[in-house]
Every structure is written in C-alpha cells, then in structure tokens.
Scaffold this motif. Sequence first.
Motif, PDB file in Angstrom:
ATOM      1  N   ASP A   1      -7.703  47.690  -6.414  1.00  0.00           N
ATOM      2  CA  ASP A   1      -6.279  47.567  -6.112  1.00  0.00           C
ATOM      3  C   ASP A   1      -5.608  47.019  -7.370  1.00  0.00           C
ATOM      4  O   ASP A   1      -5.975  45.944  -7.842  1.00  0.00           O
ATOM      5  N   ILE A   2      -4.633  47.740  -7.890  1.00  0.00           N
ATOM      6  CA  ILE A   2      -4.110  47.388  -9.210  1.00  0.00           C
ATOM      7  C   ILE A   2      -2.589  47.259  -9.212  1.00  0.00           C
ATOM      8  O   ILE A   2      -1.895  47.760  -8.317  1.00  0.00           O
ATOM      9  N   GLU A   3      -2.110  46.587 -10.260  1.00  0.00           N
ATOM     10  CA  GLU A   3      -0.699  46.578 -10.626  1.00  0.00           C
ATOM     11  C   GLU A   3      -0.629  47.130 -12.044  1.00  0.00           C
ATOM     12  O   GLU A   3      -1.155  46.525 -12.977  1.00  0.00           O
ATOM     13  N   LEU A   4      -0.017  48.300 -12.208  1.00  0.00           N
ATOM     14  CA  LEU A   4       0.060  48.957 -13.510  1.00  0.00           C
ATOM     15  C   LEU A   4       1.231  48.389 -14.302  1.00  0.00           C
ATOM     16  O   LEU A   4       2.350  48.296 -13.801  1.00  0.00           O
ATOM     17  N   ILE A   5       0.955  48.023 -15.557  1.00  0.00           N
ATOM     18  CA  ILE A   5       1.991  47.378 -16.376  1.00  0.00           C
ATOM     19  C   ILE A   5       2.080  48.041 -17.747  1.00  0.00           C
ATOM     20  O   ILE A   5       1.097  48.573 -18.258  1.00  0.00           O
ATOM     21  N   PRO A   6       3.268  47.987 -18.382  1.00  0.00           N
ATOM     22  CA  PRO A   6       3.361  48.351 -19.795  1.00  0.00           C
ATOM     23  C   PRO A   6       2.813  47.218 -20.642  1.00  0.00           C
ATOM     24  O   PRO A   6       2.803  46.051 -20.224  1.00  0.00           O
ATOM     25  N   ILE A   7       2.367  47.542 -21.839  1.00  0.00           N
ATOM     26  CA  ILE A   7       1.682  46.529 -22.640  1.00  0.00           C
ATOM     27  C   ILE A   7       2.590  45.387 -23.066  1.00  0.00           C
ATOM     28  O   ILE A   7       2.111  44.263 -23.275  1.00  0.00           O
ATOM     29  N   HIS A   8       3.880  45.611 -23.161  1.00  0.00           N
ATOM     30  CA  HIS A   8       4.749  44.504 -23.584  1.00  0.00           C
ATOM     31  C   HIS A   8       4.848  43.414 -22.518  1.00  0.00           C
ATOM     32  O   HIS A   8       5.377  42.329 -22.784  1.00  0.00           O
ATOM     33  N   GLN A   9       4.313  43.658 -21.322  1.00  0.00           N
ATOM     34  CA  GLN A   9       4.309  42.630 -20.273  1.00  0.00           C
ATOM     35  C   GLN A   9       2.981  41.878 -20.209  1.00  0.00           C
ATOM     36  O   GLN A   9       2.757  41.090 -19.290  1.00  0.00           O
ATOM     37  N   ILE A  10       2.100  42.064 -21.197  1.00  0.00           N
ATOM     38  CA  ILE A  10       0.756  41.506 -21.104  1.00  0.00           C
ATOM     39  C   ILE A  10       0.744  39.984 -21.099  1.00  0.00           C
ATOM     40  O   ILE A  10      -0.051  39.359 -20.385  1.00  0.00           O
ATOM     41  N   ASN A  11       1.597  39.342 -21.871  1.00  0.00           N
ATOM     42  CA  ASN A  11       1.585  37.875 -21.895  1.00  0.00           C
ATOM     43  C   ASN A  11       2.010  37.299 -20.539  1.00  0.00           C
ATOM     44  O   ASN A  11       1.408  36.332 -20.046  1.00  0.00           O
ATOM     45  N   GLU A  12       3.017  37.902 -19.931  1.00  0.00           N
ATOM     46  CA  GLU A  12       3.426  37.492 -18.586  1.00  0.00           C
ATOM     47  C   GLU A  12       2.303  37.756 -17.591  1.00  0.00           C
ATOM     48  O   GLU A  12       2.031  36.932 -16.701  1.00  0.00           O
ATOM     49  N   ALA A  13       1.627  38.909 -17.740  1.00  0.00           N
ATOM     50  CA  ALA A  13       0.530  39.246 -16.832  1.00  0.00           C
ATOM     51  C   ALA A  13      -0.604  38.237 -16.934  1.00  0.00           C
ATOM     52  O   ALA A  13      -1.201  37.846 -15.919  1.00  0.00           O
ATOM     53  N   TRP A  14      -0.930  37.801 -18.158  1.00  0.00           N
ATOM     54  CA  TRP A  14      -1.981  36.792 -18.318  1.00  0.00           C
ATOM     55  C   TRP A  14      -1.606  35.499 -17.592  1.00  0.00           C
ATOM     56  O   TRP A  14      -2.439  34.909 -16.901  1.00  0.00           O
ATOM     57  N   ASP A  15      -0.368  35.061 -17.754  1.00  0.00           N
ATOM     58  CA  ASP A  15       0.065  33.834 -17.081  1.00  0.00           C
ATOM     59  C   ASP A  15      -0.022  33.990 -15.566  1.00  0.00           C
ATOM     60  O   ASP A  15      -0.447  33.067 -14.851  1.00  0.00           O
ATOM     61  N   ARG A  16       0.367  35.143 -15.064  1.00  0.00           N
ATOM     62  CA  ARG A  16       0.284  35.390 -13.621  1.00  0.00           C
ATOM     63  C   ARG A  16      -1.165  35.446 -13.154  1.00  0.00           C
ATOM     64  O   ARG A  16      -1.496  34.934 -12.076  1.00  0.00           O
ATOM     65  N   MET A  17      -2.027  36.066 -13.942  1.00  0.00           N
ATOM     66  CA  MET A  17      -3.431  36.176 -13.552  1.00  0.00           C
ATOM     67  C   MET A  17      -4.080  34.797 -13.445  1.00  0.00           C
ATOM     68  O   MET A  17      -4.851  34.530 -12.517  1.00  0.00           O
ATOM     69  N   VAL A  18      -3.775  33.920 -14.381  1.00  0.00           N
ATOM     70  CA  VAL A  18      -4.312  32.557 -14.346  1.00  0.00           C
ATOM     71  C   VAL A  18      -3.878  31.843 -13.068  1.00  0.00           C
ATOM     72  O   VAL A  18      -4.615  31.018 -12.515  1.00  0.00           O
ATOM     73  N   LYS A  19      -2.697  32.182 -12.553  1.00  0.00           N
ATOM     74  CA  LYS A  19      -2.191  31.593 -11.315  1.00  0.00           C
ATOM     75  C   LYS A  19      -2.617  32.381 -10.077  1.00  0.00           C
ATOM     76  O   LYS A  19      -2.147  32.098  -8.961  1.00  0.00           O
ATOM     77  N   SER A  20      -3.491  33.390 -10.264  1.00  0.00           N
ATOM     78  CA  SER A  20      -3.948  34.269  -9.168  1.00  0.00           C
ATOM     79  C   SER A  20      -2.793  35.038  -8.541  1.00  0.00           C
ATOM     80  O   SER A  20      -2.834  35.386  -7.354  1.00  0.00           O
TER      81      SER A  20
END
Length: 354
Positions: free
Chosen positions: A315-334
């Motif tokens: 189960d995924i959330e597809l993102i553009p690469i310019h959102q990667i830093n935000e995605a990392w922060d969100r991933m750390v917060k589950s």
Amino acid sequence: MKSFGYAAKSAASPLNLFQFERREPGPRDVQIDILYCGVCHSDVHTARDEWGGAVYPVVTGHEIVGRVTRVGAEVTRFKEGDLAGVGCMVDSCRHCINCDDGLEQYCDHGFTGTYNSPDKRSGGVTYGGYSTSIVVDDHFVLRMPEKLDPAAAAPLLCAGITTYSPLREWGVGKGHKVGVVGLGGLGHMGVKLAHAMGAHVVLFTTSPGKTQDALRLGADEVVVSRDEDAMAAHAGTFHFILNTVAAPHNLDPFLSLLRRDGTMTLVGAPAEPHPSPTVFNLIFKRRRLAGSLIGGIAETQEMLDFCAEHGIVSDIELIPIHQINEAWDRMVKSDVKYRFVIDMASLKDEVKSL
C-alpha cells in the motif's frame, strides 16, 4: 555516464539535486532507467548517520523498479525493455559458503549495499535509487512481474523480502498462528504475506485506530499490545511472531505469547538496542529469539513470483521527488500508509528544466 539524483551532503542537510557518474555497463552489467523507488526507513537512518559509517554525499534508495535500457554482451537473462528490479544488494564475494548457498545477504566478506557501500568497480561509494538510472551486475537484478503495478511493487524489494524471508525460513503455513508486531511499512507486508501463506494472523499494535486497516490487509485478529488482559488471553499460543518495530521496546510481553519451541524473529532495526529479555521467558518453553536480514537473490525472486501469484503489492503513497524531505519527516512520525514511493518521472522533469 552522467546521472542525477537526490543526495544528502551531511547528516543534518536536506536532500537536494546532485549530479554524479555511473559506470559504463560492462559485459555482465544491466543498465536500468529508474521508474519508481520506494522509501525505506533505512534510507533515513543512513543519510542521517544514525547507524554510523555514512559517506557523503549519500544517494539512498534500494527499492528500485525500472526498464532495462542496455545489457552487456554476456547477459542472457535480460533484454532492452524488460521490467527489472534492484533491491538492497548489488554485489557480494560470490565464493564464500553463504554466497554459495544463495544467501548473499550473509556474505562472509560483506555484501555491497545498493548505496553507501564501497564500490569495487569504481573505487568510490555506491549510489542508490533516488536517481535517474543505475548500472548493476546482472546476478543482482530481479525480474519484475509485469502483472504487478510497478510503483506498488517497488517496496517488495526491501519490505517484501524482509518479511517474506523469515516467514519462509520458519515454515509459516496453514495451521500456524502467527503474530505480526507493528503495522508500518514492514508490518503491513508481513500481514499480507502470512495471510497468503495460510496462517491465522494476529496483528499487535499500540494504536486501536489501526484495527480496521489490519483486518482489511488480512489480519484475522487485532490485539492492542498495551491491553494486558488481551495479551494474556493469547499467552503460550503462537508458533511464530514477526516483530517489525524499529524502536526499542520490551520484548518479554511478546515472548510470553510463544508456545513451546516458538520463535520470535526481529526484522526492525532500531538505532538503539532493545532492553534484554528475561532469560526464564526463553528457557522454560524452549522459545527462540532470532533475527533476519532481507533475503538472498534467489529467494527475492521467489518472493516476487509469490506476490504475482497472489496479487500482493505494498500500500503506497506516490510522491514527486521534491517532496522527499517532507516524506522522510512524515515517515519518522509513522504518518504514511504504508510506504512512500518516488515517481522518478518527477526527477527527470526537474533535470530537463535545468
């Protein structure tokens, strides 16, 4: 060969556009135009140097799916246009007992990681899949089933094999009661795979709000692990528990759920160690506490074929690469259900605009 990616320049810096060189394909190499790359918690641990040993700049990413664009003269398993994948490894010694057994992840001399590993070919460091293309020895390239959505299949190359391998190694199947601890990127794959193998699956979570999602994914029961009565009701009944949590926690409540000769296998990799379990919790039921690291190349291919047969993807959330830093922060917060995947067309568009 010129390539572009997103790199961390230091442990504290955000990821930004980075130009670097890939080697020209040799006789046994496969060149892949990257379409999608999954985002793994290991990417964050490595780039932020939480495990130590980061060599900057770091281009992470080891859940890679793309199209073959070139093959070396000695390559027979792939041709231009094939859908191919690259997971956590791109090389190993090939001659130790573990490599001979198809367990390259346990190579006695250390496997070459897809990123942040010494690169025997270039003398530098390997760069991963947050990039436009990659060149990999054909032994470490996987055939991606065309029937699976390639974006949703990308996390199978780490999260999928990390959970599949221990389930297979400890013989999970029909008639087994299996617990999965944690419903994140790894845990949701563990639930899907254990269900497809025919086990009775119980999901353990600290979040009551995840109950319906766990049932949707294939869990037969959900237990809130902070509920002592609910935990006690399952004491001594599990054949196998897959613990996917990547944060230090008390293992004893879960070990108490194992029946005699039951096994709990750890696949989450916290930055700090777990508290030591109580020895008596192990010896009185001959219980086992084990670990498992991804899987070998042959087993990874087996896992991909199994997922194709059973229609299993992440189960995924597809993102553009310019959102990667935000995605990392969100991933750390589950804050993701349950894996981010980067659409690499966004990186190619960014490069075109330069």
